[in-house]
Motif scaffolding. Structure first.
Motif, PDB file in Angstrom:
ATOM      1  N   THR A  17       1.040   2.308   8.767  1.00  0.00           N
ATOM      2  CA  THR A  17       1.134   0.839   8.846  1.00  0.00           C
ATOM      3  C   THR A  17       0.749   0.174   7.520  1.00  0.00           C
ATOM      4  O   THR A  17       0.160  -0.909   7.505  1.00  0.00           O
ATOM      5  CB  THR A  17       0.282   0.266   9.997  1.00  0.00           C
ATOM      6  OG1 THR A  17      -1.109   0.513   9.727  1.00  0.00           O
ATOM      7  CG2 THR A  17       0.678   0.863  11.331  1.00  0.00           C
ATOM      8  N   LEU A  18       1.085   0.846   6.416  1.00  0.00           N
ATOM      9  CA  LEU A  18       0.909   0.252   5.101  1.00  0.00           C
ATOM     10  C   LEU A  18       2.255  -0.277   4.631  1.00  0.00           C
ATOM     11  O   LEU A  18       3.261   0.422   4.714  1.00  0.00           O
ATOM     12  CB  LEU A  18       0.395   1.286   4.100  1.00  0.00           C
ATOM     13  CG  LEU A  18      -1.053   1.756   4.257  1.00  0.00           C
ATOM     14  CD1 LEU A  18      -1.333   2.900   3.290  1.00  0.00           C
ATOM     15  CD2 LEU A  18      -2.031   0.619   4.008  1.00  0.00           C
ATOM     16  N   ARG A  19       2.275  -1.495   4.152  1.00  0.00           N
ATOM     17  CA  ARG A  19       3.533  -2.100   3.718  1.00  0.00           C
ATOM     18  C   ARG A  19       3.724  -1.875   2.226  1.00  0.00           C
ATOM     19  O   ARG A  19       2.959  -2.394   1.402  1.00  0.00           O
ATOM     20  CB  ARG A  19       3.540  -3.591   4.029  1.00  0.00           C
ATOM     21  CG  ARG A  19       4.809  -4.309   3.573  1.00  0.00           C
ATOM     22  CD  ARG A  19       4.852  -5.737   4.037  1.00  0.00           C
ATOM     23  NE  ARG A  19       4.964  -5.836   5.488  1.00  0.00           N
ATOM     24  CZ  ARG A  19       5.030  -6.986   6.151  1.00  0.00           C
ATOM     25  NH1 ARG A  19       4.980  -8.128   5.484  1.00  0.00           N
ATOM     26  NH2 ARG A  19       5.126  -6.998   7.458  1.00  0.00           N
ATOM     27  N   PRO A  20       4.752  -1.111   1.833  1.00  0.00           N
ATOM     28  CA  PRO A  20       5.002  -0.892   0.404  1.00  0.00           C
ATOM     29  C   PRO A  20       5.295  -2.205  -0.312  1.00  0.00           C
ATOM     30  O   PRO A  20       5.851  -3.140   0.283  1.00  0.00           O
ATOM     31  CB  PRO A  20       6.233   0.025   0.404  1.00  0.00           C
ATOM     32  CG  PRO A  20       6.273   0.630   1.773  1.00  0.00           C
ATOM     33  CD  PRO A  20       5.719  -0.409   2.690  1.00  0.00           C
ATOM     34  N   ASN A  21       4.920  -2.279  -1.587  1.00  0.00           N
ATOM     35  CA  ASN A  21       5.191  -3.481  -2.365  1.00  0.00           C
ATOM     36  C   ASN A  21       6.315  -3.224  -3.366  1.00  0.00           C
ATOM     37  O   ASN A  21       6.966  -2.181  -3.335  1.00  0.00           O
ATOM     38  CB  ASN A  21       3.921  -3.978  -3.059  1.00  0.00           C
ATOM     39  CG  ASN A  21       3.323  -2.933  -3.999  1.00  0.00           C
ATOM     40  OD1 ASN A  21       4.000  -1.995  -4.424  1.00  0.00           O
ATOM     41  ND2 ASN A  21       2.057  -3.076  -4.322  1.00  0.00           N
ATOM     42  N   THR A  22       6.532  -4.169  -4.246  1.00  0.00           N
ATOM     43  CA  THR A  22       7.621  -4.055  -5.219  1.00  0.00           C
ATOM     44  C   THR A  22       7.451  -2.825  -6.106  1.00  0.00           C
ATOM     45  O   THR A  22       8.422  -2.113  -6.397  1.00  0.00           O
ATOM     46  CB  THR A  22       7.681  -5.317  -6.094  1.00  0.00           C
ATOM     47  OG1 THR A  22       7.762  -6.467  -5.259  1.00  0.00           O
ATOM     48  CG2 THR A  22       8.892  -5.294  -7.014  1.00  0.00           C
ATOM     49  N   VAL A  23       6.226  -2.563  -6.539  1.00  0.00           N
ATOM     50  CA  VAL A  23       5.960  -1.409  -7.407  1.00  0.00           C
ATOM     51  C   VAL A  23       6.302  -0.109  -6.680  1.00  0.00           C
ATOM     52  O   VAL A  23       6.924   0.797  -7.255  1.00  0.00           O
ATOM     53  CB  VAL A  23       4.484  -1.406  -7.859  1.00  0.00           C
ATOM     54  CG1 VAL A  23       4.167  -0.149  -8.662  1.00  0.00           C
ATOM     55  CG2 VAL A  23       4.167  -2.652  -8.672  1.00  0.00           C
ATOM     56  N   THR A  24       5.907  -0.019  -5.410  1.00  0.00           N
ATOM     57  CA  THR A  24       6.165   1.196  -4.630  1.00  0.00           C
ATOM     58  C   THR A  24       7.659   1.462  -4.515  1.00  0.00           C
ATOM     59  O   THR A  24       8.142   2.578  -4.784  1.00  0.00           O
ATOM     60  CB  THR A  24       5.572   1.059  -3.214  1.00  0.00           C
ATOM     61  OG1 THR A  24       4.281   0.471  -3.287  1.00  0.00           O
ATOM     62  CG2 THR A  24       5.476   2.404  -2.532  1.00  0.00           C
TER      63      THR A  24
END
Length: 371
Positions: free
Chosen positions: A277-284
């Motif tokens: 339940t971790l939301r990836p960000n732009t960097v990911t």
């Protein structure tokens, strides 16, 4: 009631920014004004008003009010927070000229100012001077010095300082260990980084997510990467110690896999983020997209773009350029994702994201591949 820097300037200067009034004050009044000046300086420090703080300090000198030790410490702290280490060192020198003995707070704030200004030699000079003046460094002093070493990629010096800390019978904490860990990770010294994680446990210091992220960054530094099963074991080990990997943990690892063209492992980590339940960000996502450029599967890039929309990832120029680059052909995938790339370029303009030279070059490469 505490006075703000503006209040003191108003009361002492009459009008803000004007010259100081000629006043004759008794000793009790002078002592009262020292407190007011210090209060105003503290207020300036909280709001980062360096110029106002300098005006107030000059006002003290104009009124022949002798600054107290705390006055100098407040000023050093203000310069430290405002990334003006040379001024912090100037205050420290002025203290010595005026025969005001710096204390551990003075020296530690000055070392921290050097750390933020990437002035590791000055940080060591102050630390040596501190000991020569028989002022005993505390844990914060050592941590600031280790961090200064890390900022300047002086890993060995960071390790030696940590050793001196321990030899001095001070109990290192997670902050001091993490600073040293970052120093070795920054130069890609994986072996020493691993040793430090073990030393933390020996000294009863519980690694945290910052420790994990620093350790993972060591692999990214040198373009080396753990075997996927070893990386999984490491994350599981940290999770067993109640250390939950965060978005930065996975972003760092995915970027390392991208560097080594391990796109399968990169996508596996991306899937694991969602499972946690971790939301990836732009960097990911950008790192994952760069990894997918080497994939034979043409559906991966559109799939990741769809996932980015689902996760409401901010679509900036870097993200769009990564998507366009991932749409180009490669030795494994003969044909580019032509229609997808043109739709993507249209979406980019609709989103008011201005294309740059990388965007246009990427689209030209797509067109060239299409013939």
């Amino acid at each position: 009631m505490k006075m703000s820097c503006e209040d003191v300037l108003q009361s002492l200067y009459g009008t803000r920014g004007s010259s100081l009034h000629s006043v004759n004050l008794t000793l009790p009044q002078l002592q009262k004004h020292v407190v007011e000046f210090n209060s105003a300086l503290t207020s300036c420090g909280k709001t980062l008003l360096v110029h106002r703080a300098e005006q107030i300090f000059q006002g003290m000198q104009d009124m022949q009010i002798k600054p107290a030790l705390v006055t100098y410490n407040i000023l050093i702290s203000i310069y430290q927070k405002n990334l003006q280490p040379w001024k912090a060192l100037g205050i420290l020198k002025e203290m010595q000229i005026r025969h005001v003995n710096p204390d551990v707070i003075s020296y530690t704030s000055a070392i921290s100012a050097c750390e933020r200004g990437h002035m590791v030699k000055d940080a060591f000079r102050i630390f040596t001077q501190m000991q020569a003046e028989r002022v005993t460094p505390n844990l914060i002093s050592y941590s600031a010095l280790i961090s200064a070493c890390e900022k300047c990629s002086c890993a060995n010096s960071a390790g030696e300082t940590l050793s001196h800390l321990i030899a001095g019978r001070l109990q290192p904490d997670v902050i001091s260990f993490n600073a040293a860990l970052r120093a070795f990770a920054k130069v890609g010294d994986l072996a020493r980084a691993k040793e430090l994680l073990g030393e933390m446990r020996v000294h009863g210091v519980q690694p945290n997510v910052v420790s994990l992220n620093s350790f993972l960054s060591a692999y990214d530094t040198k373009g080396k990467v753990l075997p996927w099963n070893e990386a999984s074991c490491m994350l599981e080990e940290m999770a067993a110690e109640v250390i939950r990997p965060n978005v930065r943990s996975f972003s760092t690892l995915i970027n390392a896999y991208e560097t080594c063209s391990e796109w399968n492992a990169a996508l596996a980590n991306l899937a694991r983020m969602h499972a946690l339940t971790l939301r990836p960000n732009t960097v990911t996502y950008t790192s994952a997209l760069c990894a997918c450029r080497r994939s034979i599967n043409p559906s991966l890039t559109p799939m990741l773009y769809k996932d980015m929309k689902r996760d409401t990832v901010q679509m900036d120029l870097v993200a769009y350029n990564a998507l366009i680059a991932a749409s180009e052909s490669n030795p494994n995938r003969r044909l580019p994702l032509g229609r997808f790339a043109f739709d993507l370029f249209h979406d980019m303009q609709e989103s008011k994201v201005e294309p740059d030279i990388l965007s246009f070059n990427g689209m030209l490469n797509v067109c060239r591949s299409l013939g």
